[in-house]
Design an enzyme around this catalytic site. Structure first.
Site, mmCIF file in Angstrom:
data_model
loop_
_atom_site.group_PDB
_atom_site.id
_atom_site.type_symbol
_atom_site.label_atom_id
_atom_site.label_comp_id
_atom_site.label_asym_id
_atom_site.label_seq_id
_atom_site.Cartn_x
_atom_site.Cartn_y
_atom_site.Cartn_z
ATOM 1 N N PRO A 110 5.197 7.665 -1.360
ATOM 2 C CA PRO A 110 6.608 8.048 -1.373
ATOM 3 C C PRO A 110 7.477 6.823 -1.693
ATOM 4 O O PRO A 110 7.254 5.748 -1.129
ATOM 5 C CB PRO A 110 6.863 8.592 0.036
ATOM 6 C CG PRO A 110 5.720 8.151 0.870
ATOM 7 C CD PRO A 110 4.576 7.833 -0.035
ATOM 8 N N GLY A 134 9.048 2.300 2.784
ATOM 9 C CA GLY A 134 8.375 1.265 3.576
ATOM 10 C C GLY A 134 6.881 1.195 3.357
ATOM 11 O O GLY A 134 6.169 0.517 4.090
ATOM 12 N N GLY A 147 5.566 0.191 0.452
ATOM 13 C CA GLY A 147 5.286 -0.796 -0.592
ATOM 14 C C GLY A 147 5.241 -0.223 -2.000
ATOM 15 O O GLY A 147 4.578 -0.786 -2.883
ATOM 16 N N SER A 148 5.971 0.879 -2.232
ATOM 17 C CA SER A 148 5.866 1.518 -3.556
ATOM 18 C C SER A 148 6.325 0.588 -4.690
ATOM 19 O O SER A 148 5.731 0.601 -5.775
ATOM 20 C CB SER A 148 6.654 2.828 -3.602
ATOM 21 O OG SER A 148 8.017 2.571 -3.395
ATOM 22 N N ALA A 200 6.107 -2.722 -4.886
ATOM 23 C CA ALA A 200 5.045 -3.694 -5.182
ATOM 24 C C ALA A 200 3.863 -2.986 -5.838
ATOM 25 O O ALA A 200 3.259 -3.497 -6.797
ATOM 26 C CB ALA A 200 4.592 -4.387 -3.898
ATOM 27 N N ASP A 210 3.721 -7.352 0.666
ATOM 28 C CA ASP A 210 3.551 -6.075 -0.043
ATOM 29 C C ASP A 210 2.663 -6.243 -1.273
ATOM 30 O O ASP A 210 1.812 -5.391 -1.558
ATOM 31 C CB ASP A 210 4.910 -5.524 -0.507
ATOM 32 C CG ASP A 210 5.675 -4.893 0.641
ATOM 33 O OD1 ASP A 210 5.266 -5.101 1.791
ATOM 34 O OD2 ASP A 210 6.663 -4.195 0.384
HETATM 35 O O1 PMV Z 1 9.971 -1.614 2.645
HETATM 36 P P1 PMV Z 1 8.770 -2.299 2.097
HETATM 37 O O2 PMV Z 1 7.552 -1.450 1.984
HETATM 38 O O3 PMV Z 1 9.055 -2.979 0.798
HETATM 39 O O4 PMV Z 1 8.386 -3.495 3.151
HETATM 40 C C1 PMV Z 1 9.255 -4.603 3.320
HETATM 41 C C2 PMV Z 1 8.707 -5.579 4.335
HETATM 42 C C3 PMV Z 1 9.690 -6.707 4.719
HETATM 43 O O5 PMV Z 1 9.040 -7.504 5.725
HETATM 44 C C4 PMV Z 1 10.971 -6.151 5.330
HETATM 45 C C5 PMV Z 1 10.058 -7.588 3.522
HETATM 46 C C6 PMV Z 1 8.931 -8.460 3.012
HETATM 47 O O6 PMV Z 1 9.052 -8.918 1.859
HETATM 48 O O7 PMV Z 1 7.946 -8.728 3.741
#
Ligand code: PMV
Length: 320
Positions: free
Chosen positions: A103, A107, A109-110, A112, A154
């Site tokens: 999704p 959160g 990591g889509s 990356a 990520d």
């Molecule tokens: O929201 P996501 O899946 O991109 O995760 C971000 C994680 C953070 O710690 C908030 C940022 C990072 O670069 O580690």
């Protein structure tokens, strides 16, 4: 290379998967450790083929000419540019297709993952070897556009197969998960705001209450270190408590949201050992630790009744 009828079609393919941060998001950007693992239940696949016209891209958000992609997808344009320049293929006529069950902006990591899969697909298309170092450098450039100040977690987690204990800029340490517990992942259905959340934490630790927020990040780091010990000792109850403590600290950083809090409270009431948001926050996904699969299924049901868009179950045993 793929074969279609009599005609041979050159195809490049690249894959990546989602990731879950168990503990340490946000603090990891400032040098604290984090624990995260690949989440293969959600996947990303990029296919590259030849086209006769201008380069195109086809994904859930946009279908059309690469050069006219909306700003939202700027990080992807950057990946294509960096890779094609590196391969000396700037004028290649390519058709890029992105298919994902991760999704977007939740959160997992889509952003990356799509950068990883696209980089891999382009190198695969041109039959060139891609080193891990180069992959991570390209994804870091894309993530800087998508997130502002990425920790690099990520990029690693969406391309690696093992759970990791990670510290920004340092050697990472593979972890074995052998916990007698089951993780539940719940999607609020609301897009998270990683870039805004990362920027807001940056403001807080530079602002008038800098010391207070720095202490908050240090406390998250301590929880991550203790959680590593709980994983090693197979102590699910203590890990659950640490997750709930972590959520309190993340709330103070203002990276939770009404929807996340609602699902986290629902999981707690349904008997979770602990629950917190995962990833950038302000929407996106939460995680809850359940003592066994039956409890995890009960929590999933309650989360769905409370409005979760989707739920997943992740066994925390025998993963290394
Ligand atoms: O929201 P996501 O899946 O991109 O995760 C971000 C994680 C953070 O710690 C908030 C940022 C990072 O670069 O580690």
């Amino acid at each position: 290379m793929g074969v279609c009828g009599m005609e041979e079609i050159k195809i490049g393919r690249g894959f990546a998967h989602g990731k879950i941060i168990l503990m340490g998001e946000h603090a990891v950007v400032y040098g604290q450790p984090a624990i995260a693992f690949p989440f293969p239940a959600t996947k990303m696949e990029v296919t590259v083929t030849e086209t006769s016209g201008e380069p195109t891209i086809d994904c859930a958000f946009y279908s059309g000419v690469l050069a006219k992609m909306p700003e939202l997808l700027e990080s992807l344009r950057k990946v294509a540019e960096l890779v094609l320049t590196d391969l000396n293929q700037q004028s290649a006529k390519l058709k890029i297709k992105i298919e994902s069950s991760i999704p977007a902006e939740r959160g997992m990591g889509s952003s990356a993952a799509v950068a990883v899969a696209l980089t891999r697909a382009l190198y695969n298309y041109f039959g060139r070897k891609l080193s891990k170092k180069k992959l991570l450098t390209i994804v870091a450039a894309a993530e800087t556009i998508a997130h502002g100040n990425p920790s690099g977690l990520d990029a690693l987690m969406t391309s690696e197969e093992t759970p990791l204990y990670f510290i920004k800029g340092k050697e990472f340490c593979p972890l074995t998960l052998n916990l007698d517990a089951v993780l539940v992942v719940g999607d609020t259905g609301k897009t998270g705001q990683t870039k805004a959340a990362v920027a807001s934490v940056a403001e807080k630790i530079r602002g008038s209450k800098a010391e207070y927020y720095q202490k908050n990040l240090d406390n998250i780091g301590d929880l991550v270190k203790r959680s590593r010990g709980f994983l090693e000792k197979n102590d699910a109850a203590s890990l659950g408590k640490a997750m709930s403590e972590g959520q309190k600290l993340l709330k103070e950083l203002d990276v939770s949201s009404y929807e996340l809090d609602h699902l986290i409270e629902t999981a707690d009431s349904a008997g979770a050992l602990g629950a917190k948001l995962t990833g950038g926050g302000r929407g996106g996904c939460m995680i809850a630790l359940a003592s066994d699969r039956k409890k995890a299924e009960e929590i999933c049901l309650e989360l769905t009744l409370a409005g979760a868009r989707a739920t997943w179950i992740y066994e925390m045993r025998g993963i290394s």
